[in-house]
Design a protein around this motif. Structure first.
Motif, PDB file in Angstrom:
ATOM      1  N   VAL A  15     -27.382   3.852  11.766  1.00 26.22           N
ATOM      2  CA  VAL A  15     -26.950   2.654  11.044  1.00 26.22           C
ATOM      3  C   VAL A  15     -26.507   3.034   9.636  1.00 26.22           C
ATOM      4  O   VAL A  15     -25.462   2.581   9.142  1.00 26.22           O
ATOM      5  N   ALA A  16     -27.306   3.881   8.981  1.00 25.39           N
ATOM      6  CA  ALA A  16     -26.964   4.291   7.620  1.00 25.39           C
ATOM      7  C   ALA A  16     -25.631   5.029   7.596  1.00 25.39           C
ATOM      8  O   ALA A  16     -24.812   4.839   6.680  1.00 25.39           O
ATOM      9  N   ALA A  17     -25.397   5.885   8.591  1.00 22.82           N
ATOM     10  CA  ALA A  17     -24.137   6.627   8.655  1.00 22.82           C
ATOM     11  C   ALA A  17     -22.954   5.683   8.844  1.00 22.82           C
ATOM     12  O   ALA A  17     -21.908   5.831   8.202  1.00 22.82           O
ATOM     13  N   LEU A  18     -23.132   4.688   9.716  1.00 26.13           N
ATOM     14  CA  LEU A  18     -22.047   3.734   9.963  1.00 26.13           C
ATOM     15  C   LEU A  18     -21.727   2.927   8.707  1.00 26.13           C
ATOM     16  O   LEU A  18     -20.561   2.691   8.379  1.00 26.13           O
ATOM     17  N   LEU A  19     -22.771   2.515   7.981  1.00 28.07           N
ATOM     18  CA  LEU A  19     -22.551   1.773   6.743  1.00 28.07           C
ATOM     19  C   LEU A  19     -21.821   2.629   5.707  1.00 28.07           C
ATOM     20  O   LEU A  19     -20.955   2.142   4.977  1.00 28.07           O
ATOM     21  N   GLU A  20     -22.162   3.915   5.663  1.00 26.46           N
ATOM     22  CA  GLU A  20     -21.504   4.808   4.715  1.00 26.46           C
ATOM     23  C   GLU A  20     -20.047   5.054   5.107  1.00 26.46           C
ATOM     24  O   GLU A  20     -19.155   5.094   4.245  1.00 26.46           O
ATOM     25  N   VAL A  21     -19.799   5.213   6.406  1.00 27.28           N
ATOM     26  CA  VAL A  21     -18.409   5.362   6.872  1.00 27.28           C
ATOM     27  C   VAL A  21     -17.592   4.138   6.475  1.00 27.28           C
ATOM     28  O   VAL A  21     -16.464   4.252   5.983  1.00 27.28           O
ATOM     29  N   MET A  22     -18.171   2.952   6.654  1.00 29.14           N
ATOM     30  CA  MET A  22     -17.475   1.721   6.295  1.00 29.14           C
ATOM     31  C   MET A  22     -17.194   1.680   4.804  1.00 29.14           C
ATOM     32  O   MET A  22     -16.105   1.280   4.368  1.00 29.14           O
ATOM     33  N   ARG A  23     -18.167   2.095   4.010  1.00 25.62           N
ATOM     34  CA  ARG A  23     -17.968   2.105   2.560  1.00 25.62           C
ATOM     35  C   ARG A  23     -16.822   3.034   2.178  1.00 25.62           C
ATOM     36  O   ARG A  23     -15.987   2.692   1.336  1.00 25.62           O
ATOM     37  N   ARG A  24     -16.775   4.184   2.841  1.00 30.74           N
ATOM     38  CA  ARG A  24     -15.718   5.150   2.546  1.00 30.74           C
ATOM     39  C   ARG A  24     -14.349   4.618   2.962  1.00 30.74           C
ATOM     40  O   ARG A  24     -13.350   4.833   2.284  1.00 30.74           O
ATOM     41  N   LEU A  25     -14.309   3.918   4.089  1.00 27.61           N
ATOM     42  CA  LEU A  25     -13.042   3.351   4.551  1.00 27.61           C
ATOM     43  C   LEU A  25     -12.501   2.309   3.578  1.00 27.61           C
ATOM     44  O   LEU A  25     -11.285   2.109   3.475  1.00 27.61           O
ATOM     45  N   ARG A  26     -13.406   1.644   2.861  1.00 25.55           N
ATOM     46  CA  ARG A  26     -13.001   0.590   1.928  1.00 25.55           C
ATOM     47  C   ARG A  26     -12.943   1.087   0.478  1.00 25.55           C
ATOM     48  O   ARG A  26     -12.747   0.288  -0.431  1.00 25.55           O
ATOM     49  N   ASP A  27     -13.095   2.379   0.264  1.00 24.18           N
ATOM     50  CA  ASP A  27     -13.012   2.907  -1.095  1.00 24.18           C
ATOM     51  C   ASP A  27     -11.619   2.629  -1.657  1.00 24.18           C
ATOM     52  O   ASP A  27     -10.615   3.011  -1.059  1.00 24.18           O
ATOM     53  N   PHE A  75     -19.496  -2.444  14.724  1.00 27.33           N
ATOM     54  CA  PHE A  75     -18.630  -2.108  13.595  1.00 27.33           C
ATOM     55  C   PHE A  75     -17.994  -3.357  12.998  1.00 27.33           C
ATOM     56  O   PHE A  75     -17.773  -3.435  11.786  1.00 27.33           O
ATOM     57  N   GLN A  76     -17.704  -4.349  13.834  1.00 26.70           N
ATOM     58  CA  GLN A  76     -17.164  -5.602  13.323  1.00 26.70           C
ATOM     59  C   GLN A  76     -18.154  -6.259  12.360  1.00 26.70           C
ATOM     60  O   GLN A  76     -17.776  -6.746  11.298  1.00 26.70           O
ATOM     61  N   VAL A  77     -19.420  -6.273  12.729  1.00 28.22           N
ATOM     62  CA  VAL A  77     -20.450  -6.855  11.864  1.00 28.22           C
ATOM     63  C   VAL A  77     -20.546  -6.073  10.558  1.00 28.22           C
ATOM     64  O   VAL A  77     -20.632  -6.652   9.463  1.00 28.22           O
ATOM     65  N   VAL A  78     -20.518  -4.758  10.678  1.00 22.33           N
ATOM     66  CA  VAL A  78     -20.574  -3.904   9.495  1.00 22.33           C
ATOM     67  C   VAL A  78     -19.379  -4.165   8.585  1.00 22.33           C
ATOM     68  O   VAL A  78     -19.505  -4.231   7.354  1.00 22.33           O
ATOM     69  N   PHE A  79     -18.205  -4.349   9.195  1.00 22.78           N
ATOM     70  CA  PHE A  79     -16.980  -4.600   8.428  1.00 22.78           C
ATOM     71  C   PHE A  79     -17.106  -5.921   7.660  1.00 22.78           C
ATOM     72  O   PHE A  79     -16.823  -5.995   6.457  1.00 22.78           O
ATOM     73  N   TYR A  80     -17.543  -6.964   8.342  1.00 19.15           N
ATOM     74  CA  TYR A  80     -17.699  -8.259   7.679  1.00 19.15           C
ATOM     75  C   TYR A  80     -18.675  -8.171   6.512  1.00 19.15           C
ATOM     76  O   TYR A  80     -18.422  -8.710   5.426  1.00 19.15           O
TER      77      TYR A  80
END
Length: 275
Positions: A15-27, A75-80
């Motif tokens: 979960v932590a990795a997915l959240l970090e990937v999402m953060r990086r995608l939105r940098d 991932f959709q939830v993480v994105f939102y």
């Protein structure tokens, strides 16, 4: 992957990795241009699509596909929640915590001191708690308060019927439910047999039939969406079996008339039922 390895000390490293990937995608400086363009509303079609893909994978039963599609939906939830976090509204952890709190509140027979045991008792308790939650929020007093109007029609029909049943507007036995379906089918036939049938009336009567069938599914404790999805898959598989049979004979489905296709259908049906 470096992102994953740097987060393995977390209790939930995936979960932590997915959240970090999402953060990086939105940098804003180094992120993905497509991800940076997305908004809470632009993601809606993708979320709906992913939910249906999860349902399809579960129906077909391939474990790898199920895991993959569940990941896409997560991932959709993480994105939102990345977007709402950027707006200072709430983050993923707050959503998870609120959901955990809600589930604890709605399961007092597990986390509290109530004694609900049967499915009927648990369902009644669940609805009572939800009704109290809506009242606490100052929601519309209608029995249908909180039901989204843009749900898929079959799911909406099911929810409307379940809510009406909570105030006693429901049959207690299957016989009148079945009788209602027959009554609605007869009304469709009556409209179709008119000298100048009304297309609007036909649509209305067929809608009544579908609504009555959803009611039957509910009383039979069958999810109508799941049932129809299974039938769709079965129809697809059987017709594809016909196509394969014909291909071995250098024929195509369009080369046969309806009577011949029906004969092929019956052969495939008998074969699949005997397997």
């Amino acid at each position: 992957m470096a992102v994953t390895n740097s987060l393995t000390n977390n209790n939930f490293p995936g979960v932590a990795a997915l959240l970090e990937v999402m953060r990086r995608l939105r940098d804003p400086e180094t992120g993905c241009p497509w991800d940076l363009k997305q908004t809470l509303t632009s993601l809606i079609p993708y979320t709906i699509e992913e939910a249906y893909e999860v349902a399809a994978a579960l129906t077909e039963g391939n474990t790898d596909d199920i895991k993959d599609e569940l990941g896409d939906l997560l991932f959709q939830v993480v994105f939102y929640t990345q977007l709402t976090g950027e707006q200072g509204l709430f983050d993923f952890d707050q959503v998870a915590q609120q959901t955990a709190d809600k589930l604890i509140r709605r399961h007092p027979h597990v986390f509290g001191d109530t004694t609900a045991q049967t499915d009927a008792e648990i369902k009644q308790q669940w609805e009572q708690i939800k009704q109290q939650e809506r009242a606490d929020k100052g929601a519309d007093e209608s029995v249908f308060a909180g039901i989204p109007a843009n749900l898929p029609s079959m799911l909406l029909a099911q929810k409307l019927q379940k809510r009406a049943a909570t105030v006693g507007f429901d049959w207690e036995h299957l016989a009148p439910v079945l009788a209602k379906i027959k009554e609605e089918i007869a009304e469709v036939e009556e409209e179709l047999e008119r000298t100048n049938p009304s297309q609007d009336a036909i649509e209305d009567e067929i809608g009544d039939v579908l609504f009555a069938v959803v009611n039957l599914a509910r009383h039979a404790q069958v999810n109508p969406e799941h049932a129809l999805r299974r039938t769709n898959l079965k129809f697809k598989q059987r017709f594809q079996a016909i196509e394969r049979r014909l291909a071995k004979q250098n024929q195509r489905a369009e080369d046969l008339n309806l009577e011949q296709l029906e004969a092929e259908w019956q052969r495939v049906k008998q074969q699949t039922q005997s397997d």
